[in-house]
Design a protein around this motif. Structure first.
Motif, mmCIF file in Angstrom:
data_model
loop_
_atom_site.group_PDB
_atom_site.id
_atom_site.type_symbol
_atom_site.label_atom_id
_atom_site.label_comp_id
_atom_site.label_asym_id
_atom_site.label_seq_id
_atom_site.Cartn_x
_atom_site.Cartn_y
_atom_site.Cartn_z
ATOM 1 N N GLU A 87 0.833 -1.036 -0.172
ATOM 2 C CA GLU A 87 0.069 0.136 0.106
ATOM 3 C C GLU A 87 1.012 1.216 0.012
ATOM 4 N N TRP A 88 2.089 1.200 0.707
ATOM 5 C CA TRP A 88 2.925 2.227 0.662
ATOM 6 C C TRP A 88 3.471 2.565 -0.503
ATOM 7 N N GLU A 89 3.876 1.485 -1.211
ATOM 8 C CA GLU A 89 4.525 1.719 -2.587
ATOM 9 C C GLU A 89 3.508 2.200 -3.501
ATOM 10 N N ALA A 90 2.339 1.668 -3.395
ATOM 11 C CA ALA A 90 1.342 2.081 -4.438
ATOM 12 C C ALA A 90 1.097 3.720 -4.302
ATOM 13 N N HIS A 91 1.509 4.348 -3.349
ATOM 14 C CA HIS A 91 1.155 5.833 -3.279
ATOM 15 C C HIS A 91 2.306 6.626 -4.024
ATOM 16 N N LEU A 92 3.706 5.794 -4.283
ATOM 17 C CA LEU A 92 4.635 6.623 -4.785
ATOM 18 C C LEU A 92 4.640 6.993 -6.179
ATOM 19 N N GLN A 93 5.101 7.756 -6.786
ATOM 20 C CA GLN A 93 5.257 8.140 -8.206
ATOM 21 C C GLN A 93 6.685 8.777 -8.436
ATOM 22 N N PRO A 94 7.196 8.722 -9.665
ATOM 23 C CA PRO A 94 8.345 9.483 -10.111
ATOM 24 C C PRO A 94 8.576 10.776 -9.516
ATOM 25 N N VAL A 95 9.859 11.253 -9.084
ATOM 26 C CA VAL A 95 9.971 12.241 -8.389
ATOM 27 C C VAL A 95 11.194 12.848 -9.273
ATOM 28 N N GLU A 96 11.094 13.954 -9.618
ATOM 29 C CA GLU A 96 11.990 14.788 -10.508
ATOM 30 C C GLU A 96 12.563 15.697 -9.194
ATOM 31 N N ILE A 97 13.861 15.489 -9.130
ATOM 32 C CA ILE A 97 14.754 16.243 -8.065
ATOM 33 C C ILE A 97 15.067 17.515 -8.625
ATOM 34 N N SER A 98 15.409 17.404 -9.994
ATOM 35 C CA SER A 98 16.116 18.567 -10.666
ATOM 36 C C SER A 98 16.350 18.292 -11.918
ATOM 37 N N LEU A 102 16.008 12.465 -11.383
ATOM 38 C CA LEU A 102 14.712 11.687 -11.381
ATOM 39 C C LEU A 102 14.795 10.416 -10.744
ATOM 40 N N ILE A 103 13.872 10.378 -9.627
ATOM 41 C CA ILE A 103 13.883 9.276 -8.741
ATOM 42 C C ILE A 103 12.504 8.286 -9.362
ATOM 43 N N VAL A 104 12.723 7.161 -9.528
ATOM 44 C CA VAL A 104 11.654 6.411 -9.982
ATOM 45 C C VAL A 104 11.524 4.899 -9.297
ATOM 46 N N GLN A 105 10.270 4.379 -9.234
ATOM 47 C CA GLN A 105 10.143 3.335 -8.616
ATOM 48 C C GLN A 105 9.766 2.185 -9.600
ATOM 49 N N ILE A 121 14.474 3.615 -6.918
ATOM 50 C CA ILE A 121 14.334 3.505 -5.341
ATOM 51 C C ILE A 121 12.927 2.675 -5.151
ATOM 52 N N ASN A 122 13.148 1.535 -4.589
ATOM 53 C CA ASN A 122 11.982 0.775 -4.289
ATOM 54 C C ASN A 122 11.813 0.502 -2.826
ATOM 55 N N PRO A 123 11.230 1.650 -2.114
ATOM 56 C CA PRO A 123 11.247 1.815 -0.654
ATOM 57 C C PRO A 123 10.452 0.657 -0.012
ATOM 58 N N LYS A 124 11.012 0.472 1.457
ATOM 59 C CA LYS A 124 10.279 -0.341 2.060
ATOM 60 C C LYS A 124 10.052 0.469 3.495
ATOM 61 N N ALA A 185 18.501 -0.499 6.240
ATOM 62 C CA ALA A 185 19.804 -1.294 5.807
ATOM 63 C C ALA A 185 19.526 -2.141 4.874
ATOM 64 N N GLU A 186 18.490 -3.002 5.066
ATOM 65 C CA GLU A 186 18.087 -4.196 3.955
ATOM 66 C C GLU A 186 17.470 -3.488 2.478
ATOM 67 N N ASN A 187 16.819 -2.643 2.781
ATOM 68 C CA ASN A 187 16.187 -1.805 1.845
ATOM 69 C C ASN A 187 17.213 -1.249 0.930
ATOM 70 N N ALA A 188 18.307 -0.568 1.513
ATOM 71 C CA ALA A 188 19.451 0.124 0.927
ATOM 72 C C ALA A 188 20.225 -0.901 0.072
ATOM 73 N N VAL A 189 20.420 -2.182 0.556
ATOM 74 C CA VAL A 189 21.169 -3.252 -0.139
ATOM 75 C C VAL A 189 20.234 -3.467 -1.527
ATOM 76 N N GLU A 190 19.057 -3.570 -1.229
ATOM 77 C CA GLU A 190 18.423 -3.855 -2.331
ATOM 78 C C GLU A 190 18.568 -2.695 -3.697
ATOM 79 N N ASN A 191 18.361 -1.506 -3.106
ATOM 80 C CA ASN A 191 18.524 -0.328 -4.008
ATOM 81 C C ASN A 191 19.808 -0.337 -4.604
#
Length: 289
Positions: A87-98, A102-105, A121-124, A185-191
Motif C-alpha cells: 500500500e505504501w509503495e502504491a502511493h509513490l510516483q516518480p519524483v523529479e529532484i532537478s 529523477l527518482i523512479v519506482q 528506489i523501491n522503498p520499504k 539497511a536491508e532496503n538500501a542493499v536492494e536499491n
C-alpha cells in the motif's frame, strides 16, 4: 549484515491540518521516527514494533504538549509487513529532484529529460524516497560538488539514495553507507543492486556508538540527512576524528538555523553553502583553516 527478524510496525495516525505536516515530521523525527506517509486528512508515522512502548508514547505526548500547549490526539495501530508495504509503495510516483536527477519506482512509468540521471528506489518505508524536501536538498547540493575522488560516508542512509546518487555522479571510491534501522539497511542493499552500482558497502550500524571506529578509515565527505538531535551529538565527534572532512547535512528546520550557526561556531566550522525548500535547509560545512 543480518536481515531483520520482523518488519512489523506501529502506525501512528495524526488528524491534523496539512500545513502542520512538516512541523510534525520534524518533531517526531526527534523521537527517532523516520518513516511517514502524508494523506489528505492525516499524517501517518511508522516505527518498528519493538520500539513502541509506554515510555515512547509518553515522550511523544510530552513533546507535542510542550510545542502546542496540548497533546493532539493520535491513534496507534499494529501494521503487519504483509498488509501495508504494498500500500505504501502504491502511493509513490516518480519524483523529479532537478534537471539532473529523477527518482523512479519499479514498474512505474516515467519520462526522462535529456542527460537526466535516473535512480530506481523501491522503498520499504525507508526515508529517502525523494518525497521529502531534505532528500531533494541533499541531492541538489551534491550536483554542485566534484565527487569523483572523494571518500564518502553516508550516515543514516535510509533507502541508500544519496550513496547511489554519489556513485552516479561519478564518484570512484568505495562508499560506506549505514543505518541503525535493519529495515532501512536491508532496503538500501536492494536499491544498490537495483541500480547496478558497485563498491557501496551497506552496514547496520549505530551512527553514534560506532562512528569513531569508522571515521578512522579517513573520509573527505560525510553525508548526514538525519535529525537535529543526532547532528548535535555527532558533528563534534566528526570534527575531532575527521578534521579535514566536509559535511553535507540536512534534517534541520529553517527555524533551527540559529541553533546550527551556534553549533558551527562552537566546533569551529564554517558554512560553505546553505539552500532551502519549504521549511527545511541543507548546509555544506567544513572545518575552518
Amino acid at each position: 549484515m543480518q536481515p531483520p527478524k520482523t518488519h512489523n510496525h506501529i502506525e501512528l495516525a495524526f488528524e491534523i491540518d496539512s500545513d502542520l505536516y512538516e512541523l510534525y515530521i520534524a518533531l517526531l523525527s526527534q523521537e527517532g521516527i523516520e518513516y511517514f506517509l502524508e494523506e489528505d486528512t492525516k499524517l501517518l508515522a511508522y516505527l518498528p514494533e519493538g520500539e513502541w512502548n509506554a515510555e515512547k508514547e509518553e515522550a511523544i505526548k510530552t513533546l507535542l504538549q510542550e510545542t502546542f500547549g496540548s497533546a493532539p490526539h493520535f491513534t496507534a495501530s499494529f501494521m503487519a509487513d504483509r498488509n501495508w508495504n504494498a500500500e505504501w509503495e502504491a502511493h509513490l510516483q516518480p519524483v523529479e529532484i532537478s534537471d539532473r536527477f529523477l527518482i523512479v519506482q519499479h514498474q512505474k512509468d516515467y519520462t526522462v529529460k535529456p542527460g537526466q540521471i535516473v535512480i530506481a528506489i523501491n522503498p520499504k518505508m525507508s526515508f529517502g524516497t525523494g518525497y521529502h524536501a531534505t532528500t531533494r536538498l541533499m541531492m541538489r547540493q551534491m550536483e554542485e560538488l566534484d565527487l569523483a575522488d572523494k571518500k564518502i560516508m553516508d550516515i543514516g542512509t535510509g533507502t541508500g539514495v544519496l550513496a547511489i546518487a554519489a556513485r552516479k555522479l561519478g564518484n570512484r571510491n568505495p562508499i560506506l553507507a549505514f543505518d541503525n534501522n535493519a529495515w532501512a539497511a536491508e532496503n538500501a542493499v536492494e536499491n544498490v543492486a537495483e541500480n547496478s552500482v558497485a563498491d557501496i558497502r551497506v552496514e547496520l550500524l549505530d551512527a553514534e556508538e560506532e562512528l569513531v571506529a569508522n571515521l578512522k578509515e579517513g573520509y573527505d565527505l560525510i553525508l548526514a540527512n538525519i535529525n537535529k538531535n543526532v547532528l548535535d551529538r555527532i558533528l563534534p565527534v566528526i570534527g575531532r576524528h575527521a578534521p579535514t572532512a566536509q559535511v553535507l547535512l540536512s534534517g534541520v528546520l529553517v527555524y533551527d538555523e540559529p541553533w546550527l550557526k551556534q553549533l558551527l561556531k562552537r566546533i569551529d566550522y564554517t558554512n560553505v553553502k546553505t539552500i532551502y525548500e519549504d521549511e527545511w535547509l541543507s548546509a555544506l560545512i567544513e572545518p575552518k583553516d
